[in-house]
Scaffold this active site. Sequence first.
Site, PDB file in Angstrom:
ATOM      1  N   HIS A   8      36.822  27.876  40.999  1.00 30.57           N
ATOM      2  CA  HIS A   8      36.709  27.363  39.628  1.00 30.57           C
ATOM      3  C   HIS A   8      35.257  27.338  39.184  1.00 30.57           C
ATOM      4  CE1 HIS A   8      40.684  25.111  40.354  1.00 30.57           C
ATOM      5  NE2 HIS A   8      40.886  26.316  39.872  1.00 30.57           N
ATOM      6  N   GLU A  40      50.310  50.441  39.942  1.00 25.06           N
ATOM      7  CA  GLU A  40      49.311  49.827  40.833  1.00 25.06           C
ATOM      8  C   GLU A  40      49.747  49.861  42.288  1.00 25.06           C
ATOM      9  OE1 GLU A  40      48.573  45.861  39.425  1.00 25.06           O
ATOM     10  OE2 GLU A  40      50.673  45.450  39.082  1.00 25.06           O
ATOM     11  N   ASP A  59      44.622  47.130  42.264  1.00 24.44           N
ATOM     12  CA  ASP A  59      45.631  47.141  43.325  1.00 24.44           C
ATOM     13  C   ASP A  59      45.922  48.545  43.821  1.00 24.44           C
ATOM     14  OD1 ASP A  59      46.367  44.463  43.895  1.00 24.44           O
ATOM     15  OD2 ASP A  59      47.173  44.324  41.867  1.00 24.44           O
ATOM     16  N   CYS A 115      43.791  49.585  33.222  1.00 21.95           N
ATOM     17  CA  CYS A 115      43.335  48.213  32.979  1.00 21.95           C
ATOM     18  C   CYS A 115      42.678  47.587  34.203  1.00 21.95           C
ATOM     19  CB  CYS A 115      44.472  47.343  32.463  1.00 21.95           C
ATOM     20  SG  CYS A 115      45.890  47.316  33.558  1.00 21.95           S
TER      21      CYS A 115
HETATM   22  C1  PEP Z   1      44.995  45.833  38.710  1.00 21.40           C
HETATM   23  O1  PEP Z   1      45.581  45.644  39.781  1.00 21.40           O
HETATM   24  O2  PEP Z   1      44.209  46.775  38.520  1.00 21.40           O
HETATM   25  C2  PEP Z   1      45.201  44.908  37.582  1.00 21.40           C
HETATM   26  C3  PEP Z   1      44.707  45.166  36.404  1.00 21.40           C
HETATM   27  O3  PEP Z   1      45.858  43.747  37.831  1.00 21.40           O
HETATM   28  P1  PEP Z   1      45.186  42.502  38.589  1.00 21.40           P
HETATM   29  O4  PEP Z   1      43.733  42.772  38.771  1.00 21.40           O
HETATM   30  O5  PEP Z   1      45.457  41.311  37.758  1.00 21.40           O
HETATM   31  O6  PEP Z   1      45.939  42.493  39.894  1.00 21.40           O
HETATM   32 MG    MG Z   2      47.169  44.238  39.846  1.00 21.59          MG
END
Ligand code: PEP
Ligand code: MG
Length: 583
Positions: free
Chosen positions: A201, A445, A469, A516
């Site tokens: 946090h 992912e 991931d 993303c």
């Molecule tokens: C990813 O795995 O790239 C993703 C965008 O999801 P997170 O980072 O939330 O696992």
């Molecule tokens: Mg992810």
Amino acid sequence: MNIESLPSQSPIVLRGIPASPGIAIGKAFVIKEDSFGHTRRTLAREEVRKEVQRFRSAVNKTRADILQNRERVLKVLGKTHEALIDVHLLILEDSLFSKDIERKITQEMVNAESALVSVVENVRKTFEKLGDEYFRQRKDDILDVAKLVMRHLLGRPGMALSELSERSVVIAQDLGPSETMSMRDDLVEGFATNIGGRTSHTAIIAQGLQIPAVVGLKEVLNHVTTGDMVIVDGGEGLVIINPAMSTLENYRKVREIQLAEIRDLEKYKDLPAQTQDGHRIVLACNLESTEEVRVGLSNGAEGIGLYRSEFLYLNRQAPPTEEEHFQNYMSVAKQMLPFAVIIRTMDLGGDKLAPLGVGRFGDEPNPFLGLRGIRLSLRYPDLFRTQLRAILRASVYGKLKIMYPMITSLDELRQANKILGEVKEELKAENIAFDTKIQVGVMIETPSAAVIADWLAKEADFLSLGTNDLIQYTLAVDRVNENVAHLYNPLHVAVLRLIRSTIEAAHKEGKWVGICGEMAGNPSFTRILIGMGLDEFSVPAAAVPRIKHLIREISFDDAKKTVERVFAQTSDADNLGLFSRIS
Ligand code: PEP
Ligand code: MG
């Protein structure tokens, strides 16, 4: 900054965990761990009641402090972070503070300070044995609250930070969230601590307040005394104590350059994310809380490419109600118009655990390979339905899209869509309006999802590459494990092949594909990602201007040629030795 070139005698360079980017330069203010310093005193029988009263009064004063702090948190960091304060209030209500310590005072006839320390120490040991990141952070919260109570018992309620008289770099064993929060109003340039992790946090709040910070230094207190000159490089995770004049000057220049860059990039924020030869990319941002919408919009994001909705479930004792979900999604949808918002259904599990009232799934031996993301939603469909109902209800207030995390098979996509279909029928029967054409996407992912991207693309409206991931699972490298961090290589040929084949598979079905993962926000990878044909980039809100600037500098044609060159290479097979060549 070339650390090797620093002089070797008196300056000391320590490497820790980068918690919040930016460079802080200033005199050190060392916070000694005085809060638990106390003497043990045996009480006379007639003193016991008074001592319990004294303890209760300290708890009440602490509660008042926390409530006062909540106002500040609300103002500075917005509603999501307010949840941290609620956790502190809940801890104060826990039997630990309401019964256990009082019992110790009464039964062992000892002073409140000593009862507090021994009870909290037991809790600390128990939590440490659990060894799990989530519990470690809960332990930190309890210690944070215990410190506040102790300060009242000792008659020193003000935090050490209030003693600051000039802008300083704070050095401490550990800093709790409430202490970090108070830095906004204090004269804190940056901070460095012995303890802490990237996802604590404290790190989250430091980023929110844009205070450079390095944590997990283990021995910083052994090397610094108040008044020493200190540099905290939050981006690199470095702390330099008593730097040479030349180092200091260099860092001052770097800091100026960083700030000037940020200011300079502002001029791109209203321009389109378009390559030199007119190829248009959608540049959206990732979001963890409603409050970040403002930052995304002011930085020129054209939508939210990933709303990590699982953050709504953290720091609370029960999952959000449908109404809470609805209010949240409606608010984001409205604020982001005319742009779209992609709400990823809850991706709990892995390193993100929340009390859902559905059993002890958090105890899994390999949580990243366990009940995570869509698997959890399909195991507990009622939780999933609540979220889907809320997203659908909110969909009439803006442009919402749904995205499923951690898909590994077509069957999972179909199961999720079946539940979505049932929820839509329910809403129709209740005469509740929703966007009947809402788009549904799949996150790519896992390697399995990438390999069957052609099938998934037939049944999804879009695909989005979650490279954080995808890299972890493709290379078998735990994304939160420091020991294998050097193997976490976004440019490994296996990763690049999966990205490229996913994009091709989606395009073949006439579907758009985005990215993303953090890779999208790293300027080193922009050229190759564009060259591979991605339609949308979703990056951290702060990274939007820089990535937009880069997109505008690149020619799509050239980027495609770079990709061809890269994939044509046959030697140095694993990572193609690309890093310098494509950036
Ligand atoms: C990813 O795995 O790239 C993703 C965008 O999801 P997170 O980072 O939330 O696992
Ligand atoms: Mg992810």
